[in-house]
Design a protein around this motif. Structure first.
Motif, PDB file in Angstrom:
ATOM      1  N   SER A  43       0.827  -1.212   0.000  1.00  0.00           N
ATOM      2  CA  SER A  43       0.000   0.000   0.000  1.00  0.00           C
ATOM      3  C   SER A  43       0.859   1.259   0.000  1.00  0.00           C
ATOM      4  N   LYS A  44       2.105   1.114   0.446  1.00  0.00           N
ATOM      5  CA  LYS A  44       2.929   2.325   0.546  1.00  0.00           C
ATOM      6  C   LYS A  44       3.806   2.592  -0.673  1.00  0.00           C
ATOM      7  N   LEU A  45       4.480   1.558  -1.174  1.00  0.00           N
ATOM      8  CA  LEU A  45       5.461   1.792  -2.250  1.00  0.00           C
ATOM      9  C   LEU A  45       4.845   2.403  -3.517  1.00  0.00           C
ATOM     10  N   PRO A  46       3.718   1.863  -4.014  1.00  0.00           N
ATOM     11  CA  PRO A  46       3.169   2.457  -5.253  1.00  0.00           C
ATOM     12  C   PRO A  46       2.834   3.945  -5.084  1.00  0.00           C
ATOM     13  N   LYS A  47       2.426   4.321  -3.885  1.00  0.00           N
ATOM     14  CA  LYS A  47       2.067   5.730  -3.677  1.00  0.00           C
ATOM     15  C   LYS A  47       3.255   6.663  -3.806  1.00  0.00           C
ATOM     16  N   ILE A  48       4.458   6.127  -3.599  1.00  0.00           N
ATOM     17  CA  ILE A  48       5.632   6.998  -3.756  1.00  0.00           C
ATOM     18  C   ILE A  48       6.403   6.622  -5.032  1.00  0.00           C
ATOM     19  N   GLY A  49       5.690   5.988  -5.963  1.00  0.00           N
ATOM     20  CA  GLY A  49       6.275   5.725  -7.276  1.00  0.00           C
ATOM     21  C   GLY A  49       7.264   4.571  -7.318  1.00  0.00           C
ATOM     22  N   LYS A  50       7.191   3.676  -6.325  1.00  0.00           N
ATOM     23  CA  LYS A  50       8.151   2.567  -6.271  1.00  0.00           C
ATOM     24  C   LYS A  50       7.468   1.250  -6.619  1.00  0.00           C
ATOM     25  N   VAL A  51       8.291   0.210  -6.699  1.00  0.00           N
ATOM     26  CA  VAL A  51       7.758  -1.063  -7.205  1.00  0.00           C
ATOM     27  C   VAL A  51       7.470  -2.051  -6.073  1.00  0.00           C
ATOM     28  N   PHE A  52       6.278  -2.610  -6.113  1.00  0.00           N
ATOM     29  CA  PHE A  52       5.911  -3.733  -5.246  1.00  0.00           C
ATOM     30  C   PHE A  52       5.508  -4.894  -6.133  1.00  0.00           C
ATOM     31  N   LEU A  53       6.076  -6.059  -5.884  1.00  0.00           N
ATOM     32  CA  LEU A  53       5.718  -7.236  -6.674  1.00  0.00           C
ATOM     33  C   LEU A  53       5.466  -8.426  -5.761  1.00  0.00           C
ATOM     34  N   GLN A  54       4.383  -9.131  -6.011  1.00  0.00           N
ATOM     35  CA  GLN A  54       4.210 -10.434  -5.361  1.00  0.00           C
ATOM     36  C   GLN A  54       4.572 -11.474  -6.411  1.00  0.00           C
ATOM     37  N   MET A  55       5.592 -12.237  -6.133  1.00  0.00           N
ATOM     38  CA  MET A  55       6.103 -13.168  -7.140  1.00  0.00           C
ATOM     39  C   MET A  55       5.467 -14.544  -7.004  1.00  0.00           C
ATOM     40  N   GLU A  56       5.811 -15.427  -7.934  1.00  0.00           N
ATOM     41  CA  GLU A  56       5.195 -16.759  -7.974  1.00  0.00           C
ATOM     42  C   GLU A  56       5.751 -17.699  -6.911  1.00  0.00           C
ATOM     43  N   ASP A  57       6.908 -17.400  -6.383  1.00  0.00           N
ATOM     44  CA  ASP A  57       7.429 -18.210  -5.282  1.00  0.00           C
ATOM     45  C   ASP A  57       8.557 -17.450  -4.579  1.00  0.00           C
ATOM     46  N   GLU A  58       9.076 -18.053  -3.524  1.00  0.00           N
ATOM     47  CA  GLU A  58      10.092 -17.401  -2.696  1.00  0.00           C
ATOM     48  C   GLU A  58      11.386 -17.166  -3.472  1.00  0.00           C
ATOM     49  N   ILE A  59      11.711 -18.120  -4.331  1.00  0.00           N
ATOM     50  CA  ILE A  59      12.960 -18.017  -5.088  1.00  0.00           C
ATOM     51  C   ILE A  59      12.857 -16.847  -6.059  1.00  0.00           C
ATOM     52  N   ALA A  60      11.714 -16.769  -6.727  1.00  0.00           N
ATOM     53  CA  ALA A  60      11.490 -15.682  -7.684  1.00  0.00           C
ATOM     54  C   ALA A  60      11.538 -14.332  -6.978  1.00  0.00           C
ATOM     55  N   ALA A  61      11.038 -14.288  -5.752  1.00  0.00           N
ATOM     56  CA  ALA A  61      11.012 -13.017  -5.022  1.00  0.00           C
ATOM     57  C   ALA A  61      12.422 -12.470  -4.842  1.00  0.00           C
ATOM     58  N   LEU A  62      13.337 -13.325  -4.411  1.00  0.00           N
ATOM     59  CA  LEU A  62      14.709 -12.829  -4.232  1.00  0.00           C
ATOM     60  C   LEU A  62      15.379 -12.607  -5.588  1.00  0.00           C
ATOM     61  N   GLY A  63      15.049 -13.418  -6.578  1.00  0.00           N
ATOM     62  CA  GLY A  63      15.588 -13.201  -7.931  1.00  0.00           C
ATOM     63  C   GLY A  63      15.221 -11.813  -8.432  1.00  0.00           C
ATOM     64  N   ALA A  64      13.958 -11.440  -8.269  1.00  0.00           N
ATOM     65  CA  ALA A  64      13.501 -10.128  -8.732  1.00  0.00           C
ATOM     66  C   ALA A  64      14.200  -9.012  -7.952  1.00  0.00           C
ATOM     67  N   VAL A  65      14.356  -9.224  -6.641  1.00  0.00           N
ATOM     68  CA  VAL A  65      15.051  -8.239  -5.801  1.00  0.00           C
ATOM     69  C   VAL A  65      16.481  -8.029  -6.324  1.00  0.00           C
TER      70      VAL A  65
END
Ligand code: SF4
Lengths: 378, 275
Positions: A43-65
């Motif tokens: 709820s916070k990041l998009p409001k300040i123009g930043k990226v929030f992503l919910q990825m398909e799994d835990e591995i993908a989450a850190l990969g995207a990071v």
């Protein structure tokens, strides 16, 4: 200036701290008891123009990071035990490629699915040794909601400064409880931002193993073209199997952390001055210890506490010095005996006792006081 | 688009050569087509990011002078999504083998397609795990042989293109390392398409796959590609029996109607700004 004071949940404080630190990017995967970090940031990041992503799994989450971090983002993910296990391959990649990022682990009971909404401190050794291969890691264990906010900011700073993944190990208690938080203004806290390399692109090497200085990570897409690989690489970033390059690279991953331990370490001493017994505790457990110390002091037993806030690298020197004058050391932790192994190594002149409880409940001041009495009579 | 004269040397990191690929490996043909395609698209070297996973094909980024990330096994698309979402101006390409993209990376493959994020995935599909010595992969044809299917494979293979389309990719095509000119053309199409594009490239690994399947030389493998490839249009009039053992080539699916993820996200950010 009036202080900005708020009642906050621990996971929310982590999210708030991330935003103050200048976080540009979050990617995660839902897991209890850390999900609120994602929810707050969604709820916070998009409001300040930043990226929030919910990825398909835990591995993908850190990969995207890590992908975003290579683009120059200050990036964070949050998870808990099972997710931490899955993230280990990319934690190794982040260490090897020296990519700054913050990984929050709101610890819960394990192994396996374990205790999703009950606390533990059983991922301490995993934090250090979870990924394969030799490397050093920075891990931080805040013990309150307020500290969660400030230590998240510090985690980002250390990640950038030492180009390394930094783990923030809270636990279900700290993550879910609500406490008073003093929210700082950006100008009141130190914030370390990514530096551009001070050499032109044609002279840029993404790594430096021998100068003792951490080379700035050039954000990709800005003219500094280089190669990143999880293979052992030389200072140019390209894979190498030369023995001296391999050894230099391995040494560097460890030295850049351990040779800067004075800058990275953080700890608290509580009533250690006249203590006959030293309790070592961290995270939420240290709160019960504080209470148990007042109980013991009231009963005439002189007890103090050493609380590592940076848990990795472990504050060996402090424990070793304290153990020269305090001959009984008691380690209290919500696991079957993890940091006690480090304390035994560091406090070799003292007798080291342990109180290890992992039944899903916080360790109570009464339990700790009883153990202190036992130790004092021993 | 293209302004300057094309020159391979301009795009290669010559100090990282020779490459590790076996003589006769199809990967070099695909690399060269990719460089020509990038040149045709007119992209600057600074705006191109190439991510790859682990395996023979995934070594490609090391040899080309772009922003290159050789990631963990199967995870190249996740790094690609991270950098694309943070810096939408970048042209992001992922190189992956069949094992990398469809076995260990299968989950990331379908979800990148579902999101329809503006990136291109090129699958170097040689039916095998070449780097580890030729174990069977999720695209290996039925009844063929690998070090781990010594008695013939009984696992039905994935059709990379059907899977990509079903999962939501908005440009899907297939070519081979034999059809080098077509390959380049399809790469330009895939790269300039807005949305998630998947190009399945049937390529030859005579060392780990061909050798165990009566095609021990690159020539035999290239001949196989030439003979078994069937242009999608011709395939329309053929019976399932006639199509057995063959694969369709061409642009197999394309739509411009579906929203693209990265721009949708950033549109939303703009909306929030004005609120
Ligand atoms: S093992 Fe096969 S895919 Fe790998 S380089 Fe050799 S021929 Fe190419």
């Amino acid at each position: 200036m009036s202080k900005n004071i708020k009642l906050m949940q621990g996971n929310e404080a982590v999210a708030e701290g991330a935003i103050i630190a200048g976080c540009d990017f979050f990617a995660g995967y839902p897991i209890t008891p850390s999900s609120e970090v994602a929810e707050f940031l969604s709820s916070k990041l998009p409001k300040i123009g930043k990226v929030f992503l919910q990825m398909e799994d835990e591995i993908a989450a850190l990969g995207a990071v890590l992908g975003a971090a290579l683009g120059g983002a200050k990036a964070i993910t949050a998870t808990s035990g099972p997710g931490m296990s899955l993230k280990q391959e990319n934690i190794g990649y982040a260490s090897m490629c020296e990519i700054p990022c913050v990984i929050v682990n709101v610890m819960r009971g394990g192994p396996s699915t374990g205790l999703p909404t009950l606390p533990s401190q059983s991922d301490i050794m995993q934090a250090k040794w979870g990924t394969h291969g030799d490397h050093a890691i920075i891990a931080i264990t805040p013990s309150s909601v307020n500290e969660s906010l400030y230590e998240t900011i510090r985690a980002f700073n250390l990640a950038v400064k030492y180009r390394t993944p930094v783990l923030l190990l809270t636990d279900e208690i700290i993550g879910h409880m609500r406490e008073k938080v003093v929210i700082p203004d950006k100008s009141e806290v130190e914030i370390i931002d990514l530096k551009l390399p001070d050499v032109p692109p044609e002279k840029y090497n993404p790594y430096n193993y021998t100068s003792g200085k951490v080379t700035p990570l050039a954000p990709m897409g800005e003219g500094y073209r280089y190669h990143v690989t999880g293979l052992i690489h030389g200072e140019t970033g390209f894979p190498s199997q030369k023995t001296d390059v391999i050894q230099n690279a391995e040494n560097w991953l460890i030295d850049k952390i351990y040779k800067n331990i004075k800058d990275i370490e953080k700890f608290e001493e509580f009533m250690t001055g006249d203590a006959d017994i030293l309790v070592v505790a961290y995270g939420s457990t240290s709160r019960s210890v504080r209470q148990a110390i007042s109980m013991a002091r009231a009963a005439g037993i002189k007890v103090g506490m050493f609380r590592p806030i940076t848990i990795w690298p472990f504050p060996e020197e402090q424990i070793s010095n304290l153990s020269k004058k305090i001959k009984k050391v008691l380690v209290v932790e919500m696991n079957m005996g993890q940091i006690i192994l480090e304390v035994q190594r560091a406090a070799c002149g003292s007798k080291v006792y342990g109180l290890h409880v992992t039944n899903g409940e916080p360790i109570t001041p009464d339990q700790i006081f009883a153990k202190i009495k036992e130790v004092s009579e021993n | 688009m293209i302004k300057t004269k094309f020159n391979y040397d301009y795009y290669l990191r010559k100090n990282t050569l020779p490459h590790i690929w076996c003589p006769g490996c199809g990967d070099g043909i695909i690399l060269k087509a990719l460089l020509r395609a990038i040149h045709k698209c007119g992209y600057s070297k600074d705006e191109v990011v190439i991510t790859s996973g682990i395996g023979c094909a995934s070594r490609l980024p090391g040899y080309v002078d772009f922003n290159t990330i050789h990631t963990t096994h199967g995870r190249a698309l996740t790094f690609a999504i991270g950098i694309k979402m943070y810096k939408p101006k970048l042209k992001v390409i992922t190189i992956s083998g069949d094992g990398d993209a469809l076995a260990i990376g299968g989950n990331h493959f379908i979800h990148a397609a579902r999101r329809n994020i503006d990136m291109t995935l090129i699958v170097f599909n040689n039916y095998t795990y070449g780097m580890t010595g030729g174990q069977y992969s999720p695209t290996q044809p039925l009844d063929s042989f690998a070090t781990t299917t010594p008695f013939g494979s009984i696992e039905p293979p994935f059709d990379v293109c059907n899977l990509a389309q079903a999962a939501g990719a908005t440009w899907v095509g297939r070519s081979t390392s034999y059809h080098a000119v077509q390959l380049e053309k399809f790469m330009v199409d895939a790269l300039t398409h807005t949305g998630f594009s998947v190009l399945d490239v049937i390529t030859n690994c005579h060392i780990s796959y061909g050798r165990r399947n009566k095609m021990k030389s690159p020539v035999e493998m290239i001949k196989y590609q030439k003979e078994k490839a069937i242009p999608a249009r011709s395939a329309e009039n053929m019976s399932p029996e006639e199509l057995t053992g063959r694969f369709k080539t061409g642009v197999l699916f394309e739509t411009k109607d579906n929203p693209e993820f990265c721009s949708e996200y950033h549109k939303k950010l703009e909306l929030l700004k004005t609120k």
